[in-house]
Design an enzyme around this catalytic site. Structure first.
Site, short mmCIF file in Angstrom:
data_model
loop_
_atom_site.label_atom_id
_atom_site.label_comp_id
_atom_site.label_asym_id
_atom_site.label_seq_id
_atom_site.Cartn_x
_atom_site.Cartn_y
_atom_site.Cartn_z
N GLU B 59 38.02 48.61 53.43
CA GLU B 59 38.66 47.83 54.49
C GLU B 59 38.55 48.49 55.85
O GLU B 59 38.34 47.81 56.86
CB GLU B 59 40.13 47.56 54.15
CG GLU B 59 40.34 46.54 53.04
CD GLU B 59 40.18 47.12 51.63
OE1 GLU B 59 39.99 48.35 51.51
OE2 GLU B 59 40.24 46.36 50.65
N HIS B 128 50.00 41.33 46.76
CA HIS B 128 49.15 40.18 47.13
C HIS B 128 49.98 39.00 47.64
O HIS B 128 49.54 37.87 47.57
CB HIS B 128 48.32 39.70 45.93
CG HIS B 128 47.31 40.67 45.44
ND1 HIS B 128 47.64 41.81 44.75
CD2 HIS B 128 45.95 40.68 45.53
CE1 HIS B 128 46.53 42.48 44.45
NE2 HIS B 128 45.50 41.82 44.91
#
Lengths: 326, 323
Positions: B59, B128
């Site tokens: 990321e 999430h």
């Protein structure tokens, strides 16, 4: 590889001196209260900045570190706007918004010093991608310290650049210290260049006090990148003469290390080479030094005479259009 | 008008902008297949792997490289996969992307988009399910939009891609399959333009993303009780259409702010301050807020449901401010 010719060697010498004398002057000015904030100086490490930048073109990109004055000077940035930025003046390269740790000069491809270590290593593959997509033959160099090599983004950035065969060169300016922490207790494996093997890219270690060694390694790495063969890692081992920051009492290291650094002075080393090759005599050296001192005097005079920024400018440059809506 | 899903509307926006501007590329994890939400599905077939970049699970490098590319002439669109994972690229967003133009005195442009699939749903659990938009309105230098309908999603994403500055687009993952009408012709929706999703006169519900739909359901419930609720969707949090919010409050004098993120220090808290600042004299009751509780989003369906603000909560808050 073509060895540097006499003119280039003399240019490199002038550049080394420019970095050295600029940093020493900045040190005096900081001690005298002319420069606010914190500054990190690169005295003793000039061969890395100059060796890297001598291998680059003006339109190549450089991503620098918190210790980045020398990189900007070697890349050809204006001493005036650099010094004015250190002063926090409106005429500084960043209009007084960056300061020493966040200087930038896009006109010479210098995409910023950085207050966060390793940050440039993840920007580099993107700059490389941009070069590839725009189909130019530019190259991007990300300089980082030995301490920075222990942050995760180093791994992510080098891995991505290697996957993309990005026209990038990762240069580790290894000055033995991560702030006040020694490499021996912070860096496993002993060699940062050795980590290149994990990514399947070339990794070399050079004497970072020998500008010609840095130049040669970087020239090869840059040529490889320009040919589209992907990134390389160059570890240049050097010695920081001063503290991590100005004012650092350096209680964590002995005086012998600085003495070692001074005994292997990179500026004196290049001067010796030039003298041996009869490219420079005492009178020439004096002339070069006087010219560099004039440039620095001019930069200081410019910074001193420049206005402080108008407080309203604190609200400009956040977005492309001003005023912006909150 | 064509009726399409929210994910398809985003896909359309990407296609339109990639056709229009060769500098636009998309990058993210698993985006060639377009899993899990289908937003980037089929782009690789049309634009090739050079412009649809499947990235490693890195990321920091995905987001950081986007900045490097943006500063040197490209227009990256990053797919964050799940907004939660931005934590792994927080320095790149907060210190690098948000600050580069400013700290360099305006020398560089940073035109890039971070697409942020976020929100509660389907027992995705604590890593999430986060609604993290509030973190980013606290970082000067970022623009933040948060579409609630397919039409807004397409129009805002297109605007974001053309914007000269970094823009984050928060896409609620519970809305990807929601359908709505999208104009056949090209449409750009400016940042900083709120939209009244339902007109009303008794109470203003300022809601974002999925909570816009909860607010519309609440407005239906309330209508049966003789209460007329107006639902205002800011559509972007930075810049914020203060005038539209104030205009609605001047009419209704009562405000409920509904979001999914945790109550404390959230986007809704900021909106409440803005309403107070702009409309204090117009208010006939304290502002009420509907938000997620200050706990991580739990896994088990009844626990998750207990932490998910819904239309009942919005309706209850409206009744409260009307007492």
């Amino acid at each position: 590889m073509q060895a540097p010719g006499p003119d280039q060697l003399l240019e490199m010498y002038a550049a080394m001196l420019r970095v050295r004398l600029f940093e020493e002057r900045a040190r005096e000015l900081y001690a005298g209260g002319r420069i606010p904030g914190f500054i990190h100086l690169s005295v003793g490490q000039e061969a890395v900045a100059v060796g890297v930048c001598a291998a680059l073109r003006r339109d190549d990109y450089l991503l620098s570190t918190h210790r980045g004055h020398g990189h900007l000077i070697a890349k050809g940035g204006s001493l005036r706007s650099l010094m004015a930025e250190l002063y926090g003046k409106a005429t500084g390269c960043c209009r007084g918004k960056g300061g020493s740790m966040h200087i930038a000069d896009a006109s010479v491809g210098y995409l910023g010093a950085n207050g966060v270590l390793t940050a440039g290593c993840v920007l580099a593959p993107g700059v490389g991608l941009s070069i590839q997509m725009r189909k130019t033959d530019q190259v991007v160099v990300a300089v980082f310290g030995d301490g920075a090599a222990n942050r995760g983004p180093f791994h992510e950035g080098v891995n991505l650049a290697a996957l993309w065969r990005a026209p990038a060169v990762f240069v580790c300016e290894n000055n033995r210290w991560a702030s006040t922490t020694a490499q021996a207790v912070s860096t496993a494996g002993g060699s940062i260049a050795g980590r290149a093997a994990g990514y399947g890219i070339p990794g070399v270690t050079v004497d970072g006090n020998d500008v010609l060694a840095v130049f040669e390694a970087c020239t090869q790495a840059v040529a490889r990148a320009r040919r589209g063969e992907g990134p390389s890692l160059v570890e240049a081992r050097t010695i920081r003469w001063l503290g991590h920051y100005e004012g650092d009492p350096q209680l964590y290291r002995g005086k012998d290390e600085v003495a070692e650094g001074r005994s292997r002075d990179p500026v004196a080393h290049l001067r010796q080479i030039l003298e041996e090759r009869t490219l420079l005599d005492a009178a020439d050296a004096e002339r070069v030094e006087a010219a560099v001192r004039d440039e620095i005097d001019d930069a200081v005079a410019f910074a001193e005479a420049s206005p402080l920024p108008d407080a309203r400018s604190a609200f400009e440059d956040l977005f492309a259009h001003y005023p912006w809506r909150d | 008008m064509a009726t399409v899903e929210y994910a398809a509307a985003l896909n359309l926006a990407l296609r339109e902008e990639m056709r229009r501007d060769p500098r636009v590329y998309v990058i993210g994890e698993d985006i060639v297949l377009g899993v899990p939400f289908g937003v980037t599905k089929g782009l690789a077939e049309e634009f090739g792997p050079e412009r649809v970049l499947n990235a490693p699970i890195s990321e920091a490098a995905i987001v950081g490289s986007a900045l490097g590319a943006a500063m040197t002439g490209l227009r990256p669109v990053v797919d964050m996969h799940f907004a939660d994972f931005v934590t792994c690229a927080m320095d790149e967003v907060a210190n690098q992307i948000a600050k580069s133009r400013y700290m360099f005195g305006g020398q560089v442009d940073c035109p890039l988009v971070l697409r942020m699939p976020y929100g509660i749903g389907k027992s995705a659990g604590g890593h999430h399910s986060n609604s993290v938009e509030g973190w980013f309105i606290n970082i000067p230098g970022l623009k933040v939009c948060i579409p609630s309908t397919p039409r807004d999603a397409r129009g805002l994403l297109k605007t974001a891609i053309r914007d000269p500055d970094p823009v984050m687009v928060f896409e609620h993952r519970g809305l990807y399959r929601a359908v709505g009408e999208v104009p056949e012709e090209e449409e750009l929706i400016p940042l900083g333009s709120a939209d009244v999703k339902r007109a009303g006169s008794d109470v203003t519900v300022i809601a974002t993303a999925r909570m816009v739909h909860a607010a519309l359901e609440a407005a239906e419930l309330l209508a049966r009780e003789g209460i007329s609720a107006e639902v205002v969707d800011p559509r972007s949090l930075v810049p914020l259409d203060r005038e539209a919010l104030a205009g609605s409050v001047a009419k209704t004098h009562r405000v409920v702010i509904a979001e999914e993120g945790p109550m404390r220090g959230s986007a809704g808290a900021w909106l409440a301050w803005v309403v107070t600042e702009e409309c204090f004299d117009d208010l006939d009751a304290p502002i009420a807020r509907v938000a997620g509780p200050n706990v991580p989003i739990p896994f088990s369906p009844p626990l998750e449901a207990a932490c998910t603000p819904d239309s009942e909560a919005v309706a209850a808050a409206c009744r409260r401010v009307l007492k």
